[in-house]
Each structure stands twice: as structure tokens, then as C-alpha cells.
Design an enzyme around this catalytic site. Sequence first.
Site, PDB file in Angstrom:
ATOM      1  N   LYS A  52       0.913  -1.187   0.089  1.00  0.00           N
ATOM      2  CA  LYS A  52       0.060   0.187   0.056  1.00  0.00           C
ATOM      3  C   LYS A  52       0.853   1.308  -0.006  1.00  0.00           C
ATOM      4  O   LYS A  52       0.566   2.270  -0.662  1.00  0.00           O
ATOM      5  CB  LYS A  52      -1.008  -0.214   1.186  1.00  0.00           C
ATOM      6  CG  LYS A  52      -2.016  -0.941   1.190  1.00  0.00           C
ATOM      7  CD  LYS A  52      -2.875  -1.225   2.348  1.00  0.00           C
ATOM      8  CE  LYS A  52      -3.734  -2.497   2.131  1.00  0.00           C
ATOM      9  NZ  LYS A  52      -4.699  -2.588   3.597  1.00  0.00           N
ATOM     10  N   GLN A  96      -4.312  -1.526   9.748  1.00  0.00           N
ATOM     11  CA  GLN A  96      -4.260  -2.928   9.208  1.00  0.00           C
ATOM     12  C   GLN A  96      -4.976  -3.988  10.036  1.00  0.00           C
ATOM     13  O   GLN A  96      -4.611  -4.181  11.324  1.00  0.00           O
ATOM     14  CB  GLN A  96      -2.818  -3.456   8.643  1.00  0.00           C
ATOM     15  CG  GLN A  96      -2.565  -4.289   7.971  1.00  0.00           C
ATOM     16  CD  GLN A  96      -3.553  -4.376   6.696  1.00  0.00           C
ATOM     17  OE1 GLN A  96      -3.545  -3.318   5.933  1.00  0.00           O
ATOM     18  NE2 GLN A  96      -3.925  -5.574   6.011  1.00  0.00           N
ATOM     19  N   ASP A 119     -10.799   2.868   4.404  1.00  0.00           N
ATOM     20  CA  ASP A 119     -10.976   1.487   4.515  1.00  0.00           C
ATOM     21  C   ASP A 119     -12.319   1.049   4.380  1.00  0.00           C
ATOM     22  O   ASP A 119     -12.939  -0.110   4.073  1.00  0.00           O
ATOM     23  CB  ASP A 119     -10.230   0.812   5.489  1.00  0.00           C
ATOM     24  CG  ASP A 119      -9.254   0.013   5.167  1.00  0.00           C
ATOM     25  OD1 ASP A 119      -9.117  -0.385   4.339  1.00  0.00           O
ATOM     26  OD2 ASP A 119      -8.215  -0.292   5.935  1.00  0.00           O
TER      27      ASP A 119
HETATM   28  N1  GUN Z   1      -6.762  -6.992   6.271  1.00  0.00           N
HETATM   29  C1  GUN Z   1      -7.116  -7.745   5.210  1.00  0.00           C
HETATM   30  N2  GUN Z   1      -7.671  -6.908   4.370  1.00  0.00           N
HETATM   31  C2  GUN Z   1      -7.766  -5.771   4.913  1.00  0.00           C
HETATM   32  C3  GUN Z   1      -8.044  -4.472   4.487  1.00  0.00           C
HETATM   33  O1  GUN Z   1      -8.784  -4.481   3.045  1.00  0.00           O
HETATM   34  N3  GUN Z   1      -7.903  -3.534   5.038  1.00  0.00           N
HETATM   35  C4  GUN Z   1      -7.290  -3.327   6.118  1.00  0.00           C
HETATM   36  N4  GUN Z   1      -7.211  -2.330   7.087  1.00  0.00           N
HETATM   37  N5  GUN Z   1      -6.949  -4.556   6.906  1.00  0.00           N
HETATM   38  C5  GUN Z   1      -7.176  -5.626   6.150  1.00  0.00           C
END
Ligand code: GUN
Length: 294
Positions: A52, A96, A119
Amino acid sequence: MQILDGNLTSRTIKNEIAQKVQEWQSKGIRKPHLAAVLVGENGASMTYVGAKVKACEEVGFDSTLIQRPASCTEDELLAIVHDLNANPDIDGYIIQLPLPAHISDKRVLEAVDPSKDVDGFHPENIGRMALNLPCFLPATPAGIVTLLERYGIETSGKHCVVLGRSHIVGMPMTLLMQRNAQPGNCTVTVVHSKSKNIDAICREADIIIAAIGQPEFVKADMVKQGAVVVDVGITRVADASKKSGFRLCGDVAFDEVAPKCSFITPVPGGVGPMTIVSLLMNTLLAAENRSVSK
Ligand code: GUN
């Protein structure tokens, strides 16, 4: 059979985003700024957050990575969340997941300012999504919808079977596929761990979206000829032939299912890159909203 190429599509969209950032900068508008919070040393999470941050660099966003050890307390994490909410330099941020077991993800996610929740996990954004109001859509379902849209796949009136009801993928995916929008307007069936006759239900599907985290669960005899199959699975399976010691395995037995499909996503290179691009699009939107409201 045609591959739904997430790598290619995400590159195209990244170029579009990068161009927008350049236009903004030429007008003196600052770059969008995404922050990512990573707690603990979960290998997969470290990889995803790294991807990311790299994607931010590629499109010209600023990014900030905040890392804390697994011993970080809930109060310490909540203090970080409050700081990010108050920081005018941050347009959007993500926590995350998964978080260490001693931290309540519900409590932490509810503390995120919905206007910075790129998110799309805050209850306010999920509620707005359900009502088809402007909001941040969760990255993975939004990425899938974008992929279907970019490939011109007709969804209206189709039967979509979503495997899984997770808050991150299955549940929001169900809402997006049934809503009165394009892509959307599907008749949606959700199957989950307590469902019966899953094979027969899948055989009725025009579109299958598999998000259960069970390697190669969807077999050829569960798929109708000509179906569209989207594979969200990314389970790490031991593989001594790989330098990393593992390979990523989807929820779909690709080799046997692909010949029956009109379209199918590969793993990797399907949904994964689209998830990251959705996060970038949400961050762009957050920055846009912020500059308009100033
Ligand atoms: N863990 C698995 N998928 C995601 C996501 O799309 N965002 C976040 N923050 N954590 C995750």
C-alpha cells in the site's frame, strides 16, 4: 474464457490517479496523504501494508507508516487514532487488520473519523453504503465492482452467489451486488459456514464471488458453464519450491474451473491489486472532500 486482469486494470487506474495528482499540484493543491497503522509482526499484514505504501509512491501520494509492536495496548492504539483524526495533514488512514487479540478491532474502528476512514470499515460508512449514499466503499468489494465495470460485465438481473459473510468482504460485497446501480442489480445469495447445499447453490450462479479463505474450495462441478468467477482467497500454502517457502492459493481450483468460465480472476494478480487501487481512489476522494470543505 477471459482473464480478469487485476494487474493490468490497476496499472491503468493508477495512471489515471497519478495524472490527477499532477493536475492538482500544477494548481498548487497538495498531494493526498495516506497513513497506515500496523500493529505486530504478522507477515502477510507487513507485506500488504508495504504494498500500500509503495502504491502511494507510484501515484505521487504522500504516505506515513506507523508501526507498533504486538505489545501495543488498546489505549495506545486509540491515542494514535485520535492523533490521526486531529492531524490536518492526513487525508485518510487505515488500521491494518487483524489486530492482536487483546485489542478490540470494533472499538478501534469506531474511533476512526468516518471522513478519514478510507478502508470504509466505520459503521457510518457501512450504513451509508447500504443506503446507497456517498461514502468510502470497503476496498476489496469496491475493487471487484471496478474490475467488473472495466470489463463491461453485465450484472443486472444476474444471480450472484457470494461465498463468505466477513465484515471486510462478503457482507459488503452482498450489499454492492444487490444495490440499484451498475454494476449491481443482482439477485444475491450468500452462503457461509452454516449453509446447506452449497454446491447446488453455486451451480445456479451466473457470478460467483468466493471469499472464504479455503484453498480451492470451488471445484469445476460447482460452476455453471459461462459463469463469471471472482476469487478473493489469498491463503498462504507451504511450497518448498518458492524462495519465500509459500505460495498464495485462491478459494477456486483455477485449473479445473477456468475452462468453464466466461471470465475468471487469477490468484495472484486478480482481486489483490484492485484492493490497493480502491484504497488509492478512496484516499483521492478523501483529499478532494477535504479541499472542498476547507
Ligand atoms: N486486512 C485484510 N484486508 C484488509 C483491508 O482491506 N484493510 C485493512 N485495514 N486490513 C485488512
